[in-house]
Design a protein around this motif. Structure first.
Motif, PDB file in Angstrom:
ATOM      1  N   ASN A 196      42.206  43.739  34.308  1.00 37.59           N
ATOM      2  CA  ASN A 196      41.090  44.611  34.690  1.00 37.59           C
ATOM      3  C   ASN A 196      39.948  44.389  33.703  1.00 37.59           C
ATOM      4  OD1 ASN A 196      43.548  46.973  35.438  1.00 37.59           O
ATOM      5  ND2 ASN A 196      42.164  46.173  36.959  1.00 37.59           N
ATOM      6  N   GLY A 197      38.753  44.219  34.252  1.00 41.58           N
ATOM      7  CA  GLY A 197      37.570  44.082  33.383  1.00 41.58           C
ATOM      8  C   GLY A 197      37.352  42.678  32.841  1.00 41.58           C
ATOM      9  N   ALA A 198      38.163  41.695  33.283  1.00 33.80           N
ATOM     10  CA  ALA A 198      38.031  40.329  32.756  1.00 33.80           C
ATOM     11  C   ALA A 198      36.747  39.641  33.221  1.00 33.80           C
ATOM     12  CB  ALA A 198      39.242  39.492  33.158  1.00 33.80           C
ATOM     13  N   GLY A 199      36.146  40.142  34.298  1.00 36.00           N
ATOM     14  CA  GLY A 199      34.896  39.564  34.785  1.00 36.00           C
ATOM     15  C   GLY A 199      35.012  38.876  36.140  1.00 36.00           C
ATOM     16  N   LYS A 200      36.127  39.067  36.834  1.00 36.33           N
ATOM     17  CA  LYS A 200      36.379  38.379  38.104  1.00 36.33           C
ATOM     18  C   LYS A 200      35.335  38.749  39.163  1.00 36.33           C
ATOM     19  CE  LYS A 200      40.546  40.181  38.437  1.00 36.33           C
ATOM     20  NZ  LYS A 200      40.511  41.042  37.232  1.00 36.33           N
ATOM     21  N   SER A 201      35.152  40.065  39.364  1.00 32.85           N
ATOM     22  CA  SER A 201      34.195  40.510  40.397  1.00 32.85           C
ATOM     23  C   SER A 201      32.781  40.098  40.018  1.00 32.85           C
ATOM     24  CB  SER A 201      34.223  42.034  40.550  1.00 32.85           C
ATOM     25  OG  SER A 201      35.496  42.445  40.945  1.00 32.85           O
ATOM     26  N   THR A 202      32.484  40.144  38.724  1.00 30.53           N
ATOM     27  CA  THR A 202      31.142  39.751  38.269  1.00 30.53           C
ATOM     28  C   THR A 202      30.885  38.288  38.635  1.00 30.53           C
ATOM     29  OG1 THR A 202      31.252  41.371  36.489  1.00 30.53           O
ATOM     30  CG2 THR A 202      29.649  39.594  36.228  1.00 30.53           C
ATOM     31  N   LEU A 203      31.889  37.451  38.427  1.00 26.44           N
ATOM     32  CA  LEU A 203      31.748  36.025  38.763  1.00 26.44           C
ATOM     33  C   LEU A 203      31.473  35.851  40.262  1.00 26.44           C
ATOM     34  CD1 LEU A 203      32.048  32.978  38.031  1.00 26.44           C
ATOM     35  CD2 LEU A 203      34.492  33.226  38.508  1.00 26.44           C
ATOM     36  N   THR A 217      42.600  38.108  42.564  1.00 31.25           N
ATOM     37  CA  THR A 217      43.770  38.913  42.921  1.00 31.25           C
ATOM     38  C   THR A 217      44.534  39.340  41.672  1.00 31.25           C
ATOM     39  OG1 THR A 217      45.741  39.037  44.321  1.00 31.25           O
ATOM     40  CG2 THR A 217      45.336  36.932  43.254  1.00 31.25           C
ATOM     41  N   HIS A 218      45.201  40.459  41.811  1.00 29.40           N
ATOM     42  CA  HIS A 218      46.167  40.865  40.792  1.00 29.40           C
ATOM     43  C   HIS A 218      47.574  40.489  41.256  1.00 29.40           C
ATOM     44  CE1 HIS A 218      43.528  42.996  38.050  1.00 29.40           C
ATOM     45  NE2 HIS A 218      42.893  43.472  39.092  1.00 29.40           N
ATOM     46  N   GLN A 219      47.647  39.963  42.525  1.00 23.77           N
ATOM     47  CA  GLN A 219      48.965  39.611  43.078  1.00 23.77           C
ATOM     48  C   GLN A 219      49.154  38.097  43.005  1.00 23.77           C
ATOM     49  OE1 GLN A 219      47.299  42.165  46.024  1.00 23.77           O
ATOM     50  NE2 GLN A 219      49.350  42.571  46.775  1.00 23.77           N
TER      51      GLN A 219
HETATM   52  N1  LIG Z   1      27.258  47.564  36.852  1.00 27.23           N
HETATM   53  C1  LIG Z   1      27.913  47.549  35.675  1.00 27.23           C
HETATM   54  N2  LIG Z   1      27.398  48.153  34.578  1.00 27.23           N
HETATM   55  C2  LIG Z   1      28.045  48.112  33.397  1.00 27.23           C
HETATM   56  N3  LIG Z   1      29.222  47.492  33.197  1.00 27.23           N
HETATM   57  C3  LIG Z   1      29.780  46.884  34.255  1.00 27.23           C
HETATM   58  C4  LIG Z   1      29.162  46.881  35.555  1.00 27.23           C
HETATM   59  N4  LIG Z   1      29.945  46.178  36.410  1.00 27.23           N
HETATM   60  C5  LIG Z   1      31.013  45.780  35.682  1.00 27.23           C
HETATM   61  N5  LIG Z   1      30.912  46.193  34.412  1.00 27.23           N
HETATM   62  C6  LIG Z   1      31.863  45.928  33.319  1.00 27.23           C
HETATM   63  O1  LIG Z   1      31.984  44.524  33.201  1.00 27.23           O
HETATM   64  C7  LIG Z   1      33.338  44.162  32.947  1.00 27.23           C
HETATM   65  C8  LIG Z   1      33.792  43.175  34.011  1.00 27.23           C
HETATM   66  O2  LIG Z   1      33.867  43.871  35.255  1.00 27.23           O
HETATM   67  P1  LIG Z   1      34.414  43.183  36.568  1.00 27.23           P
HETATM   68  O3  LIG Z   1      34.339  44.186  37.658  1.00 27.23           O
HETATM   69  O4  LIG Z   1      33.723  41.880  36.757  1.00 27.23           O
HETATM   70  O5  LIG Z   1      35.921  42.902  36.141  1.00 27.23           O
HETATM   71  P2  LIG Z   1      37.173  42.507  37.049  1.00 27.23           P
HETATM   72  O6  LIG Z   1      37.885  41.400  36.343  1.00 27.23           O
HETATM   73  O7  LIG Z   1      36.748  42.266  38.444  1.00 27.23           O
HETATM   74  O8  LIG Z   1      38.042  43.833  36.946  1.00 27.23           O
HETATM   75  P3  LIG Z   1      39.036  44.514  38.033  1.00 27.23           P
HETATM   76  O9  LIG Z   1      40.253  43.632  38.088  1.00 27.23           O
HETATM   77  O10 LIG Z   1      39.322  45.838  37.425  1.00 27.23           O
HETATM   78  O11 LIG Z   1      38.303  44.600  39.346  1.00 27.23           O
HETATM   79  C9  LIG Z   1      34.127  45.463  32.919  1.00 27.23           C
HETATM   80  O12 LIG Z   1      34.301  45.860  31.580  1.00 27.23           O
HETATM   81  C10 LIG Z   1      33.248  46.442  33.663  1.00 27.23           C
HETATM   82  O13 LIG Z   1      33.429  47.756  33.157  1.00 27.23           O
END
Ligand SMILES: Nc1ncnc2c1ncn2[C@@H]1O[C@H](COP(=O)(O)OP(=O)(O)OP(=O)(O)O)[C@@H](O)[C@H]1O
Length: 227
Positions: free
Chosen positions: A40-47, A187-189
């Motif tokens: 969680n929070g590794a940056g996957k969705s951001t990428l 995915t987490h799976q």
């Molecule tokens: N809009 C935002 N503003 C501030 N911080 C953010 C924002 N979006 C994401 N983050 C932070 O950036 C980091 C990466 O988030 P991201 O959603 O990319 O992670 P993830 O790997 O997809 O996590 P998960 O598996 O929980 O979905 C996290 O620490 C999150 O709290």
């Protein structure tokens, strides 16, 4: 060597002062499936959001289909987020007709075809709000498929799905890959998605921890395996 369709060079993404991605350099090849892993929070969705053109890199260079701004190639990209982006009060086919109208003038699948492609019955006269989670995810994928994207960005496509629906989705994704579409899915799976992977991209605290060959690259994928 397969052609890269998207490339990141030392890309960082900051939310305020917090770096969600840190100097990420990676390229994605056409017709490959990348399974993106990380805590969680590794940056996957951001990428994924960045590749979809919903976020801009704070630093570094990114190109998708040769464009610095993916918005210029939006019709070649399909992005499925956690939210299904469907209207609960409409049936599946009504939802897809609505989205197909937005693609007017562009090559697009028929709504009925897209639903059939994900194993949903287009004649199902039930609002999406009454679908099971697996059906909602598949309807959401059908929405993404309408524009026949070359790059599919799927954020947690198997979340809350029963195992049978997840395997059905995996077989579907295998078909897309065989059509030379590129798939990135988070995915987490891991055990579920891994057999489909040409590459496993593991993020850790916003950095690339590893990029390794997946079982598909080693010739091990069998769509019925693991059922
Ligand atoms: N809009 C935002 N503003 C501030 N911080 C953010 C924002 N979006 C994401 N983050 C932070 O950036 C980091 C990466 O988030 P991201 O959603 O990319 O992670 P993830 O790997 O997809 O996590 P998960 O598996 O929980 O979905 C996290 O620490 C999150 O709290």
């Amino acid at each position: 060597m397969p052609e890269p369709i998207a490339e990141l060079e030392s890309v960082s993404k900051l939310y305020g002062t917090f770096a969600a991605l840190r100097k990420v350099s990676v390229s994605f090849e056409r017709g490959r499936c990348y399974v993106v892993l990380g805590a969680n929070g590794a940056g996957k969705s951001t990428l994924l959001r960045m590749l979809a053109g919903l976020l801009r890199p704070s630093y570094g260079r990114m190109r998708v289909f040769g464009e610095e701004d993916p918005a210029n190639v939006r019709d070649r990209i399909g992005y499925m987020s956690h939210a299904t982006m469907l209207y609960d009060e409409f049936t599946g086919v009504e939802n897809l007709r609505y989205f197909a109208n937005l693609y007017r003038g562009r090559a697009c699948m028929k709504p009925e075809e897209a639903l059939e492609a994900v194993g949903l019955d287009p004649s199902l006269n039930r609002p999406v709000g009454q679908y099971s989670q697996g059906m909602r995810q598949r309807a959401s994928l059908a929405r993404v498929l309408l524009s026949q994207p070359e790059l599919l960005l799927l954020d947690e496509p198997f979340s809350n799905m029963d195992i049978e629906s997840a395997h059905q989705m995996l077989r579907l994704l295998e078909t897309f890959r065989s059509e030379q579409r590129t798939i990135l899915l988070t995915t987490h799976q891991r055990e579920l998605a891994e057999p489909l992977a040409d590459f496993m991209l593991r993020l850790r605290a916003g950095s690339v921890e590893s990029l390794s060959d997946g079982p598909h690259a080693q010739g091990c994928f069998a769509p019925e395996a693991g059922r």
